[in-house]
Scaffold this motif. Structure first.
Motif, PDB file in Angstrom:
ATOM      1  N   GLN A  53       2.012  66.838  77.183  1.00  0.00           N
ATOM      2  CA  GLN A  53       3.329  67.385  77.516  1.00  0.00           C
ATOM      3  C   GLN A  53       3.980  68.015  76.287  1.00  0.00           C
ATOM      4  N   VAL A  54       3.867  67.337  75.164  1.00  0.00           N
ATOM      5  CA  VAL A  54       4.481  67.833  73.929  1.00  0.00           C
ATOM      6  C   VAL A  54       3.685  69.021  73.393  1.00  0.00           C
ATOM      7  N   LEU A  55       2.373  68.937  73.449  1.00  0.00           N
ATOM      8  CA  LEU A  55       1.541  70.030  72.931  1.00  0.00           C
ATOM      9  C   LEU A  55       1.670  71.309  73.757  1.00  0.00           C
ATOM     10  N   ALA A  56       2.252  71.225  74.935  1.00  0.00           N
ATOM     11  CA  ALA A  56       2.473  72.414  75.767  1.00  0.00           C
ATOM     12  C   ALA A  56       3.605  73.284  75.233  1.00  0.00           C
ATOM     13  N   HIS A  57       4.400  72.767  74.298  1.00  0.00           N
ATOM     14  CA  HIS A  57       5.475  73.547  73.697  1.00  0.00           C
ATOM     15  C   HIS A  57       4.899  74.599  72.750  1.00  0.00           C
ATOM     16  N   ARG A  58       5.727  75.525  72.332  1.00  0.00           N
ATOM     17  CA  ARG A  58       5.303  76.613  71.444  1.00  0.00           C
ATOM     18  C   ARG A  58       5.281  76.139  69.994  1.00  0.00           C
ATOM     19  N   PHE A  59       4.185  76.413  69.317  1.00  0.00           N
ATOM     20  CA  PHE A  59       4.028  76.076  67.903  1.00  0.00           C
ATOM     21  C   PHE A  59       3.482  77.294  67.177  1.00  0.00           C
ATOM     22  N   ASP A  60       4.163  77.708  66.107  1.00  0.00           N
ATOM     23  CA  ASP A  60       3.663  78.792  65.268  1.00  0.00           C
ATOM     24  C   ASP A  60       4.236  78.605  63.870  1.00  0.00           C
ATOM     25  N   GLU A  61       3.983  79.565  62.998  1.00  0.00           N
ATOM     26  CA  GLU A  61       4.404  79.427  61.593  1.00  0.00           C
ATOM     27  C   GLU A  61       5.922  79.496  61.411  1.00  0.00           C
ATOM     28  N   GLU A  62       6.667  79.769  62.480  1.00  0.00           N
ATOM     29  CA  GLU A  62       8.133  79.785  62.430  1.00  0.00           C
ATOM     30  C   GLU A  62       8.747  78.544  63.078  1.00  0.00           C
ATOM     31  N   THR A  63       7.925  77.592  63.486  1.00  0.00           N
ATOM     32  CA  THR A  63       8.401  76.404  64.198  1.00  0.00           C
ATOM     33  C   THR A  63       8.911  75.346  63.238  1.00  0.00           C
ATOM     34  N   VAL A  64      10.041  74.728  63.606  1.00  0.00           N
ATOM     35  CA  VAL A  64      10.575  73.561  62.925  1.00  0.00           C
ATOM     36  C   VAL A  64      10.487  72.399  63.905  1.00  0.00           C
ATOM     37  N   LEU A  65       9.934  71.285  63.441  1.00  0.00           N
ATOM     38  CA  LEU A  65       9.793  70.089  64.259  1.00  0.00           C
ATOM     39  C   LEU A  65      10.689  68.994  63.703  1.00  0.00           C
ATOM     40  N   VAL A  66      11.434  68.350  64.580  1.00  0.00           N
ATOM     41  CA  VAL A  66      12.278  67.223  64.195  1.00  0.00           C
ATOM     42  C   VAL A  66      11.992  66.100  65.174  1.00  0.00           C
ATOM     43  N   GLY A  67      11.688  64.931  64.646  1.00  0.00           N
ATOM     44  CA  GLY A  67      11.463  63.772  65.494  1.00  0.00           C
ATOM     45  C   GLY A  67      12.234  62.587  64.967  1.00  0.00           C
ATOM     46  N   HIS A  68      12.799  61.810  65.877  1.00  0.00           N
ATOM     47  CA  HIS A  68      13.566  60.622  65.504  1.00  0.00           C
ATOM     48  C   HIS A  68      12.867  59.376  66.034  1.00  0.00           C
ATOM     49  N   SER A  69      12.609  58.428  65.180  1.00  0.00           N
ATOM     50  CA  SER A  69      12.068  57.129  65.542  1.00  0.00           C
ATOM     51  C   SER A  69      10.740  57.291  66.293  1.00  0.00           C
ATOM     52  N   GLY A  70      10.649  56.884  67.553  1.00  0.00           N
ATOM     53  CA  GLY A  70       9.420  57.041  68.317  1.00  0.00           C
ATOM     54  C   GLY A  70       8.991  58.493  68.415  1.00  0.00           C
ATOM     55  N   GLY A  71       9.970  59.422  68.433  1.00  0.00           N
ATOM     56  CA  GLY A  71       9.654  60.854  68.435  1.00  0.00           C
ATOM     57  C   GLY A  71       9.035  61.298  67.124  1.00  0.00           C
ATOM     58  N   ALA A  72       9.435  60.663  66.023  1.00  0.00           N
ATOM     59  CA  ALA A  72       8.833  60.976  64.717  1.00  0.00           C
ATOM     60  C   ALA A  72       7.403  60.440  64.654  1.00  0.00           C
ATOM     61  N   ALA A  73       7.185  59.255  65.196  1.00  0.00           N
ATOM     62  CA  ALA A  73       5.821  58.716  65.240  1.00  0.00           C
ATOM     63  C   ALA A  73       4.929  59.626  66.087  1.00  0.00           C
ATOM     64  N   LEU A  74       5.463  60.120  67.185  1.00  0.00           N
ATOM     65  CA  LEU A  74       4.717  61.039  68.040  1.00  0.00           C
ATOM     66  C   LEU A  74       4.393  62.332  67.301  1.00  0.00           C
ATOM     67  N   LEU A  75       5.294  62.790  66.427  1.00  0.00           N
ATOM     68  CA  LEU A  75       5.038  64.023  65.676  1.00  0.00           C
ATOM     69  C   LEU A  75       3.775  63.921  64.825  1.00  0.00           C
ATOM     70  N   LEU A  76       3.455  62.741  64.324  1.00  0.00           N
ATOM     71  CA  LEU A  76       2.223  62.602  63.543  1.00  0.00           C
ATOM     72  C   LEU A  76       1.006  62.982  64.385  1.00  0.00           C
ATOM     73  N   ALA A  77       0.976  62.506  65.634  1.00  0.00           N
ATOM     74  CA  ALA A  77      -0.142  62.836  66.525  1.00  0.00           C
ATOM     75  C   ALA A  77      -0.139  64.318  66.880  1.00  0.00           C
ATOM     76  N   VAL A  78       1.047  64.890  67.061  1.00  0.00           N
ATOM     77  CA  VAL A  78       1.155  66.320  67.363  1.00  0.00           C
ATOM     78  C   VAL A  78       0.620  67.130  66.189  1.00  0.00           C
ATOM     79  N   LEU A  79       1.101  66.831  64.989  1.00  0.00           N
ATOM     80  CA  LEU A  79       0.687  67.575  63.795  1.00  0.00           C
ATOM     81  C   LEU A  79      -0.816  67.464  63.556  1.00  0.00           C
ATOM     82  N   GLU A  80      -1.370  66.328  63.857  1.00  0.00           N
ATOM     83  CA  GLU A  80      -2.806  66.131  63.669  1.00  0.00           C
ATOM     84  C   GLU A  80      -3.625  67.075  64.549  1.00  0.00           C
ATOM     85  N   ARG A  81      -3.070  67.483  65.682  1.00  0.00           N
ATOM     86  CA  ARG A  81      -3.817  68.285  66.650  1.00  0.00           C
ATOM     87  C   ARG A  81      -3.487  69.774  66.631  1.00  0.00           C
ATOM     88  N   LEU A  82      -2.488  70.180  65.870  1.00  0.00           N
ATOM     89  CA  LEU A  82      -2.114  71.599  65.837  1.00  0.00           C
ATOM     90  C   LEU A  82      -3.159  72.416  65.090  1.00  0.00           C
TER      91      LEU A  82
END
Length: 183
Positions: A53-82
């Motif tokens: 669900q999260v990886l379906a969002h748009r990611f490119d060299e102009e993207t800023v990602l902000v995650g809080h608490s559980g959302g920040a932990a999830l960002l690690l998994a997202v970043l690993e797969r980009l």
């Protein structure tokens, strides 16, 4: 290509709570296309269910990602797969190991730290000295040791007067701090 931002709320939260929509408005004023989605499964459902669900969002060299608490932990998994390096990643009250005795479905048992580093862009960790949920400065230091980036450690502020929001977990009194990190 326009700048875009994805703000991921914490466990059990909603996009309209805390500072998420406020930050989204501030970034829109600066010209960002902002998405503050509601992902109720963050740190509740298995990572394999939430991640697509999260990886379906748009990611490119102009993207800023902000995650809080559980959302920040999830960002690690997202970043690993980009497959692209984003402009900036901000993990607020983030963690990479179990911060307390609760279950943490957003966490993986291992991470590909070099892959995360390649995708993270300008990387910021924002943690407090004593977080009531265990997302404290030690968690920030552990991630910074593996990923480099900049760690902001906040001294424990006084609890919010007349509110249940806890500034030690960046639920309250966080707006300007996070806002200043994003150009």
């Amino acid at each position: 290509m326009s700048r875009n931002a994805l703000i991921l709320h914490g466990t059990g939260a909603r996009p309209e709570w805390l500072w998420y929509s406020w930050l989204g408005s501030r970034l829109r004023e600066r010209g960002y296309d902002v998405v503050v989605p509601h992902h109720p499964g963050i740190n509740v459902d298995p990572l394999a269910d939430v991640l697509p669900q999260v990886l379906a969002h748009r990611f490119d060299e102009e993207t800023v990602l902000v995650g809080h608490s559980g959302g920040a932990a999830l960002l690690l998994a997202v970043l690993e797969r980009l497959e692209v390096a984003v402009a900036q990643s901000v993990l607020v009250a983030g963690y990479s190991t179990p911060p307390n005795d609760g279950t943490e479905p957003a966490l993986q048992t291992t991470y590909d730290w070099p892959a995360i580093r390649r995708s993270a862009g300008d990387l910021w960790f924002v943690n407090s000295v004593t977080d009531p949920y265990g997302c404290d400065a030690e968690q920030g230091r552990a991630m910074q040791r593996r990923l480099r980036g900049t760690l902001v450690v906040r001294d424990d502020p006084a609890p919010g007067a007349g509110t249940q929001l806890d500034p030690r977990h960046f639920e309250a009194d966080t707006l300007e701090l996070v806002d200043r990190l994003i150009p």
